[in-house]
Design a protein around this motif. Structure first.
Motif, PDB file in Angstrom:
ATOM      1  N   ILE A 128      22.982   7.104  -0.161  1.00  0.00           N
ATOM      2  CA  ILE A 128      23.172   6.989   1.212  1.00  0.00           C
ATOM      3  C   ILE A 128      21.693   8.167   1.494  1.00  0.00           C
ATOM      4  O   ILE A 128      21.806   9.701   0.777  1.00  0.00           O
ATOM      5  CB  ILE A 128      23.860   7.647   2.023  1.00  0.00           C
ATOM      6  CG1 ILE A 128      24.692   6.318   1.058  1.00  0.00           C
ATOM      7  CG2 ILE A 128      24.148   7.469   3.199  1.00  0.00           C
ATOM      8  CD1 ILE A 128      25.293   5.002   1.837  1.00  0.00           C
ATOM      9  N   ASP A 129      20.614   7.954   2.395  1.00  0.00           N
ATOM     10  CA  ASP A 129      19.885   8.870   2.175  1.00  0.00           C
ATOM     11  C   ASP A 129      19.678   9.435   3.713  1.00  0.00           C
ATOM     12  O   ASP A 129      20.688   9.062   4.221  1.00  0.00           O
ATOM     13  CB  ASP A 129      18.628   7.912   2.927  1.00  0.00           C
ATOM     14  CG  ASP A 129      17.228   8.838   2.789  1.00  0.00           C
ATOM     15  OD1 ASP A 129      16.280   8.811   1.528  1.00  0.00           O
ATOM     16  OD2 ASP A 129      16.779   8.778   4.382  1.00  0.00           O
ATOM     17  N   VAL A 130      19.632  10.572   3.431  1.00  0.00           N
ATOM     18  CA  VAL A 130      19.182  11.970   4.208  1.00  0.00           C
ATOM     19  C   VAL A 130      21.780  11.868   4.504  1.00  0.00           C
ATOM     20  O   VAL A 130      21.374  11.781   5.555  1.00  0.00           O
ATOM     21  CB  VAL A 130      18.751  12.190   4.835  1.00  0.00           C
ATOM     22  CG1 VAL A 130      18.974  13.885   5.550  1.00  0.00           C
ATOM     23  CG2 VAL A 130      17.727  11.897   4.438  1.00  0.00           C
ATOM     24  N   ALA A 158       5.336   3.811   6.566  1.00  0.00           N
ATOM     25  CA  ALA A 158       4.919   5.170   7.274  1.00  0.00           C
ATOM     26  C   ALA A 158       6.079   5.882   6.282  1.00  0.00           C
ATOM     27  O   ALA A 158       5.140   7.217   6.503  1.00  0.00           O
ATOM     28  CB  ALA A 158       5.548   5.386   8.589  1.00  0.00           C
ATOM     29  N   ASP A 159       6.899   6.076   5.502  1.00  0.00           N
ATOM     30  CA  ASP A 159       7.358   7.108   4.945  1.00  0.00           C
ATOM     31  C   ASP A 159       7.939   6.443   3.388  1.00  0.00           C
ATOM     32  O   ASP A 159       8.829   6.635   2.981  1.00  0.00           O
ATOM     33  CB  ASP A 159       8.141   7.650   4.780  1.00  0.00           C
ATOM     34  CG  ASP A 159       8.899   8.825   4.372  1.00  0.00           C
ATOM     35  OD1 ASP A 159       8.730   9.024   3.833  1.00  0.00           O
ATOM     36  OD2 ASP A 159      10.241   9.139   4.714  1.00  0.00           O
ATOM     37  N   ALA A 160       6.982   4.919   2.197  1.00  0.00           N
ATOM     38  CA  ALA A 160       7.188   3.952   1.484  1.00  0.00           C
ATOM     39  C   ALA A 160       8.365   3.510   1.582  1.00  0.00           C
ATOM     40  O   ALA A 160       9.077   3.495   1.403  1.00  0.00           O
ATOM     41  CB  ALA A 160       6.662   5.261   0.771  1.00  0.00           C
ATOM     42  N   ALA A 181      14.517  22.027   5.338  1.00  0.00           N
ATOM     43  CA  ALA A 181      14.602  21.703   4.215  1.00  0.00           C
ATOM     44  C   ALA A 181      15.029  21.245   2.556  1.00  0.00           C
ATOM     45  O   ALA A 181      16.840  21.582   3.309  1.00  0.00           O
ATOM     46  CB  ALA A 181      13.482  22.750   2.729  1.00  0.00           C
ATOM     47  N   MET A 182      15.027  21.252   1.901  1.00  0.00           N
ATOM     48  CA  MET A 182      15.703  20.823   1.039  1.00  0.00           C
ATOM     49  C   MET A 182      16.214  22.049   0.068  1.00  0.00           C
ATOM     50  O   MET A 182      16.185  22.694   0.120  1.00  0.00           O
ATOM     51  CB  MET A 182      15.574  19.944  -0.179  1.00  0.00           C
ATOM     52  CG  MET A 182      15.492  18.430   0.533  1.00  0.00           C
ATOM     53  SD  MET A 182      14.478  17.342  -0.316  1.00  0.00           S
ATOM     54  CE  MET A 182      13.283  18.083  -2.015  1.00  0.00           C
ATOM     55  N   VAL A 183      17.128  22.129  -0.290  1.00  0.00           N
ATOM     56  CA  VAL A 183      18.194  23.150  -1.104  1.00  0.00           C
ATOM     57  C   VAL A 183      16.526  23.858  -1.682  1.00  0.00           C
ATOM     58  O   VAL A 183      15.874  22.741  -2.717  1.00  0.00           O
ATOM     59  CB  VAL A 183      18.781  22.684  -2.275  1.00  0.00           C
ATOM     60  CG1 VAL A 183      18.882  23.371  -2.930  1.00  0.00           C
ATOM     61  CG2 VAL A 183      20.328  21.979  -1.472  1.00  0.00           C
ATOM     62  N   HIS A 193      12.266  10.006  -6.883  1.00  0.00           N
ATOM     63  CA  HIS A 193      10.503  10.266  -5.889  1.00  0.00           C
ATOM     64  C   HIS A 193      10.549  11.352  -5.361  1.00  0.00           C
ATOM     65  O   HIS A 193       9.278  11.019  -4.686  1.00  0.00           O
ATOM     66  CB  HIS A 193      11.055   8.664  -5.383  1.00  0.00           C
ATOM     67  CG  HIS A 193      12.109   8.768  -4.784  1.00  0.00           C
ATOM     68  ND1 HIS A 193      13.371   9.182  -4.757  1.00  0.00           N
ATOM     69  CD2 HIS A 193      11.582   8.630  -3.472  1.00  0.00           C
ATOM     70  CE1 HIS A 193      14.235   8.973  -3.785  1.00  0.00           C
ATOM     71  NE2 HIS A 193      12.512   8.533  -2.509  1.00  0.00           N
ATOM     72  N   ASP A 194      11.385  11.932  -5.129  1.00  0.00           N
ATOM     73  CA  ASP A 194      11.316  13.365  -4.018  1.00  0.00           C
ATOM     74  C   ASP A 194      10.403  14.343  -4.594  1.00  0.00           C
ATOM     75  O   ASP A 194      10.177  15.535  -4.426  1.00  0.00           O
ATOM     76  CB  ASP A 194      12.219  13.246  -3.585  1.00  0.00           C
ATOM     77  CG  ASP A 194      12.486  12.328  -2.288  1.00  0.00           C
ATOM     78  OD1 ASP A 194      11.869  11.859  -1.924  1.00  0.00           O
ATOM     79  OD2 ASP A 194      13.410  12.645  -2.508  1.00  0.00           O
ATOM     80  N   VAL A 195      10.216  14.560  -6.317  1.00  0.00           N
ATOM     81  CA  VAL A 195      10.407  15.870  -6.618  1.00  0.00           C
ATOM     82  C   VAL A 195       9.220  15.999  -7.462  1.00  0.00           C
ATOM     83  O   VAL A 195       9.594  14.508  -8.217  1.00  0.00           O
ATOM     84  CB  VAL A 195      11.826  16.359  -7.290  1.00  0.00           C
ATOM     85  CG1 VAL A 195      12.641  16.503  -6.363  1.00  0.00           C
ATOM     86  CG2 VAL A 195      12.066  15.437  -8.347  1.00  0.00           C
TER      87      VAL A 195
HETATM   88  O1  TEU Z   1      14.949  12.638   1.062  1.00  0.00           O
HETATM   89  C1  TEU Z   1      15.603  13.468   1.926  1.00  0.00           C
HETATM   90  C2  TEU Z   1      14.982  15.036   2.508  1.00  0.00           C
HETATM   91  O2  TEU Z   1      15.552  16.128   2.178  1.00  0.00           O
HETATM   92  C3  TEU Z   1      13.257  14.240   1.752  1.00  0.00           C
HETATM   93  O3  TEU Z   1      13.155  13.807   1.631  1.00  0.00           O
HETATM   94  C4  TEU Z   1      12.675  16.115   0.893  1.00  0.00           C
HETATM   95  O4  TEU Z   1      12.575  16.782   2.021  1.00  0.00           O
HETATM   96  C5  TEU Z   1      11.187  15.487   0.542  1.00  0.00           C
HETATM   97  O5  TEU Z   1      11.334  14.952  -0.651  1.00  0.00           O
HETATM   98  C6  TEU Z   1      10.419  16.638   0.504  1.00  0.00           C
HETATM   99  O6  TEU Z   1      10.626  17.051  -0.449  1.00  0.00           O
HETATM  100  C7  TEU Z   1      15.168  10.563   1.647  1.00  0.00           C
HETATM  101  C8  TEU Z   1      14.181  10.149   0.908  1.00  0.00           C
HETATM  102  O7  TEU Z   1      14.381  10.131  -0.193  1.00  0.00           O
HETATM  103  C9  TEU Z   1      12.534  10.713   0.627  1.00  0.00           C
HETATM  104  O8  TEU Z   1      12.198   9.918   0.132  1.00  0.00           O
HETATM  105  C10 TEU Z   1      12.835  10.122   2.663  1.00  0.00           C
HETATM  106  O9  TEU Z   1      11.481  10.381   2.761  1.00  0.00           O
HETATM  107  C11 TEU Z   1      13.522  10.791   3.363  1.00  0.00           C
HETATM  108  O10 TEU Z   1      14.748  11.035   2.750  1.00  0.00           O
HETATM  109  C12 TEU Z   1      13.065  10.668   4.840  1.00  0.00           C
HETATM  110  O11 TEU Z   1      14.028   9.066   4.406  1.00  0.00           O
END
Ligand code: TEU
Length: 595
Positions: free
Chosen positions: A226-228, A84-86, A246-248, A372-374
Motif C-alpha cells: 500500500i503506497d503512502v 508522470a511518476d513511473a 518528507a519521508m523519515v 526504488h525510492d532510496v
Molecule cells: O513513496 C512515498 C514517499 O514518501 C516517497 O515518494 C518519497 O518521499 C520519495 O521517494 C522521496 O525520496 C511512494 C512510492 O514508493 C514512490 O515511488 C512514489 O513516487 C510515491 O509514493 C508517490 O506515489
C-alpha cells in the motif's frame, strides 16, 4: 510471544547472551517470515525490445528468483498510467499499461510464479490517482461545487482573490502541494501536480478501492503493498504546517539515524513530541486505520493468507506498529532500520526497538535495506557518512567508495537475513549493484529532480535496468540492447551470468544465505544478543543468536574471533580461518552454527 529465545541460547564459550524476544506471535502465515523480492517492472527485464521492462520479461526471468530462493515477489505498479511518476500515477487501476503488456500477460505471470512456488504481491496506490484517471477528468469538466470534484481535494484559494494556495503545504517532491485550475479552484497533490490526492472522506472512494482490491484478489494475487499508507486521511480543516513534508529523514530525532538512544527509548507513541517522522496534518492521522480495518475484512473473505504491507514513513516504531495491529495490515516496511547508520550500537538499538514494537502487536518485523525510492544500500554504505541517505547522487556529489560499499552492503544484507521476521530485497541487490552515481542529468526522469529545482538528484540512479548478461548489448536487459536509462560500463562485472556459479560472488552468497535461512527457519526464529564475544568491542560488533545460528557483524578495525568449534555456514566475504580459529574481518558478517 514464544520462548524460543530462551531455548535456543547456545553454549558459547566465554560469551553471554541476553534473550530479547521472539519475532511476533507464532503463526503459520507465510508473510511472517517471507523473503519478498521487489520487482520494478520497467527495469527488471524487457521482452518487447523497446528498452523498458515488461510483464513478459518478468515471467521469462522468474526462474532466476526461484533459484535465488525468495518466497514472493512484489511488483511496483504496471497499471495504465501516463508515467508522470513511473506508474505511481494510475489512470486505470484495473488494467495494464501497454508499455508493460496486457491483463493476459499478468495472468500468465501469476500462473508461472505460483507454479514456481512464488507468491505475488501487487502495488496499490490509493492516496492519489493520475490526472488522466476518469474521475479527475470528470472533476475538471464538471467544475466547482460539483459532485465530481468531491472525490478529490479541491478548495478555494486564500487571499482576497483566491490567488494564493489554500494552505502552506509543500509537495514531497518539492514546490507547492497545490495547483490552480482554470476556473480558479486549487487541488491538493502531496506528490506531483499530475497526482491529485483523493478525498478519503468520500464513500465512493472507499467502495471503489475495495472493489479494486477484490478485482486483483479474484485474479489470485497474494497481497498488496500500500503506497503512502500513512497519507490518505488529512487533518480536518487542512491547517498550515511548518514542518517538512518528507519521508523519515534520519534527522537527529529519528531512531533510524545515529541510533540516538533517547529517540529509540522514546517508543511510547505518545505524540509528536519527538518531532521525528511524518506527523504533520497530512500524515499518520488516526482516520487511516479504519480504512485498513475495512481492507483486512475484505482480505479475510479470501483463502490463502492474503497480506497487506504498509509503505508508511512513520516513526517512532511504536507508531508504525499501529498499522499492523491484528485487525489492520500484516506488514509494514521498517524504514527506521533502512535509515540506520553503519554503527554497531545504533543497529542493535534499532533492531531491539523494532522487535519490541512489532512483538507488542503480534506482527512480524519487515526488514528492508533498499527500494526504488532510496540510494542503493551498497552505495549508501560507501559514503564517508556510512549509511546516510542522500536524495540521489549525481556526478558532482560525493562519490561512494564502490568496493567498500559492496563489502559493507553484503555484510548488512547477511545481518538482515539473519534476523527473525520477514525481509524485502530490491531487484539487483542480489548482484551487489551500486547506485548509478554519475547518470547524465539530462536523462533524469524522476519528478523530484524537476520539482526540487534540481536540488535533489532523485531516484533514477537506483532504477537503472538490470544487467543479466555481461557480453550482450544492454547487458541482456532487452533483446535489442535498448535500455531506458544507460547502465555504467562497470556493470559487466555485476551481470547475473558473470556471477552465476562463481563461489563467493554476491549472487551465490545471497543464494546460500537464502537457502540456509529457509532450511534453518531463521525467519520464524528469535533473537538473543550475544553480549560479549571474547576480545570483541561491543561498540564495534553486532552479535546475536537466532535459533542455533550465531550471527556476527564486525564493524570495527580489529578481527573478531569466533568461539572455538563453531561451524561457518555463510560469510559475506572471505574469513580468516586458521585451524580451529575463525576470525571475522572488518565489515564482514558471518553465520556460524553453534550446535
Ligand atoms: O513513496 C512515498 C514517499 O514518501 C516517497 O515518494 C518519497 O518521499 C520519495 O521517494 C522521496 O525520496 C511512494 C512510492 O514508493 C514512490 O515511488 C512514489 O513516487 C510515491 O509514493 C508517490 O506515489
Amino acid at each position: 510471544m514464544t520462548s524460543d529465545a530462551l531455548v535456543t541460547t547456545p553454549d558459547l564459550t566465554a560469551t553471554s547472551t541476553t534473550p530479547v524476544h521472539a519475532a511476533g506471535a507464532p503463526g503459520a502465515e507465510w508473510w511472517r517470515h517471507a523473503v519478498i523480492y521487489q520487482i520494478y517492472p520497467r527495469s527488471f527485464a524487457d521482452a518487447s525490445g523497446d528498452g523498458i521492462g515488461d510483464l513478459p520479461g518478468i515471467t521469462a526471468r522468474l526462474d532466476h528468483l526461484a533459484a535465488l530462493g525468495v518466497d514472493a515477489v512484489w511488483l511496483s505498479p504496471f497499471y495504465t498510467s501516463p508515467q508522470a511518476d513511473a506508474g505511481y500515477d494510475v489512470a486505470d487501476y484495473r488494467d495494464v499499461d501497454p508499455l508493460f503488456g496486457t491483463l493476459a500477460d499478468f495472468d500468465a505471470l501469476l500462473e508461472r510464479a505460483h507454479g514456481l512456488g512464488l507468491r505475488v504481491i501487487v502495488d496499490l496506490v490509493p492516496n492519489h490517482t493520475s490526472d488522466e484517471h476518469a474521475w479527475f477528468r470528470a472533476a475538471m469538466a464538471a467544475g466547482p461545487g460539483s459532485a465530481e470534484r468531491e472525490r478529490y481535494m479541491f478548495r478555494e484559494g486564500a487571499g482576497e482573490d483566491g490567488s494564493l494556495p489554500p494552505n502552506n503545504w509543500t509537495s514531497v517532491f518539492g514546490g507547492p502541494a497545490w495547483t490552480r485550475v482554470e476556473d480558479g479552484q486549487w487541488y491538493l497533490h502531496l506528490f506531483d501536480t499530475r497526482q491529485p490526492d483523493l478525498n478519503w472522506e468520500h464513500p465512493e472512494v472507499r467502495s471503489e478501492f475495495e472493489a479494486v482490491l477484490r478485482f486483483w484478489l479474484d485474479k489470485g494475487v497474494d497481497g498488496f503493498r500500500i503506497d503512502v499508507a500513512h497519507g490518505m486521511v488529512k487533518e480536518q480543516g487542512l491547517p498550515d504546517w511548518d514542518g517538512t513534508v518528507a519521508m523519515v529523514e534520519g534527522t537527529e530525532e529519528a531512531p533510524g539515524d545515529h541510533g540516538d538512544a533517547d529517540a529509540v527509548a522514546d517508543q511510547d507513541g505518545a505524540g509528536a513530541s519527538t518531532g521525528a517522522g511524518n506527523r504533520g496534518p497530512m500524515f499518520d492521522q488516526e482516520g487511516v486505520h479504519e480504512i485498513y480495518r475495512a481492507w483486512n475484512r475484505v482480505l479475510a473473505t479470501y483463502d490463502g493468507d492474503r497480506a497487506l504491507v504498509a509503505e508508511a514513513w512513520v516513526e517512532p516504531l511504536t507508531r508504525l506498529a499501529r498499522y499492523v495491529r491484528p485487525d489492520e495490515m500484516h506488514q509494514a516496511f521498517n524504514f527506521s532500520y533502512l535509515t540506520t547508520r553503519w554503527d554497531a550500537a545504533a543497529l542493535r538499538r534499532v533492531v531491539t526497538a523494532s522487535l519490541e514494537a512489532s512483538d507488542g502487536v503480534g506482527a512480524p518485523t519487515t526488514w528492508v535495506l533498499s527500494n526504488h525510492d532510496v540510494v542503493r544500500h551498497t552505495s549508501r554504505l560507501g559514503l564517508a557518512d556510512a549509511g546516510s541517505r542522500p536524495k540521489g547522487i549525481g556526478h558532482d556529489d560525493e562519490q561512494p567508495d564502490e568496493a567498500l560499499g559492496l563489502r559493507r552492503g553484503r555484510a548488512a544484507t547477511l545481518l538482515t537475513l539473519g534476523l527473525p521476521g520477514s525481509a524485502y530485497l530490491y531487484q539487483g541487490e542480489e548482484l551487489g549493484l551500486p547506485e548509478h552515481t554519475a547518470l547524465d542529468d539530462d536523462l533524469r526522469q524522476d519528478p523530484a529532480w524537476f520539482r526540487s529545482g534540481h536540488a535533489e538528484r532523485g531516484r533514477d540512479g537506483c532504477r537503472v535496468p538490470l544487467p543479466w548478461a555481461a557480453q550482450r548489448p544492454g547487458f541482456g536487459f532487452s533483446p535489442t540492447g535498448a535500455t531506458w536509462l544507460p547502465q555504467p560500463a562497470s556493470w559487466a562485472a555485476y551481470a547475473a551470468d558473470a556471477q552465476d556459479g562463481v563461489p563467493g560472488s554476491t549472487l551465490e552468497t545471497y543464494r546460500t544465505a537464502l537457502r540456509v535461512r529457509r532450511e534453518l527457519d531463521l525467519g520464524t526464529g528469535s533473537l538473543a544478543w550475544v553480549d560479549g564475544l571474547e576480545g570483541a568491542d561491543p561498540s564495534q560488533v553486532v552479535a546475536l543468536v537466532n535459533r542455533d545460528v550465531l550471527v556476527v557483524t564486525n564493524l570495527g578495525d580489529t578481527p573478531v574471533r569466533l568461539p572455538a568449534g563453531v561451524q561457518v555456514l555463510v560469510a559475506s566475504a572471505a574469513v580468516d580461518a586458521d585451524g580451529e580459529t575463525v576470525l571475522v574481518p572488518t565489515d564482514v558478517t558471518v553465520w556460524a552454527r553453534t550446535a
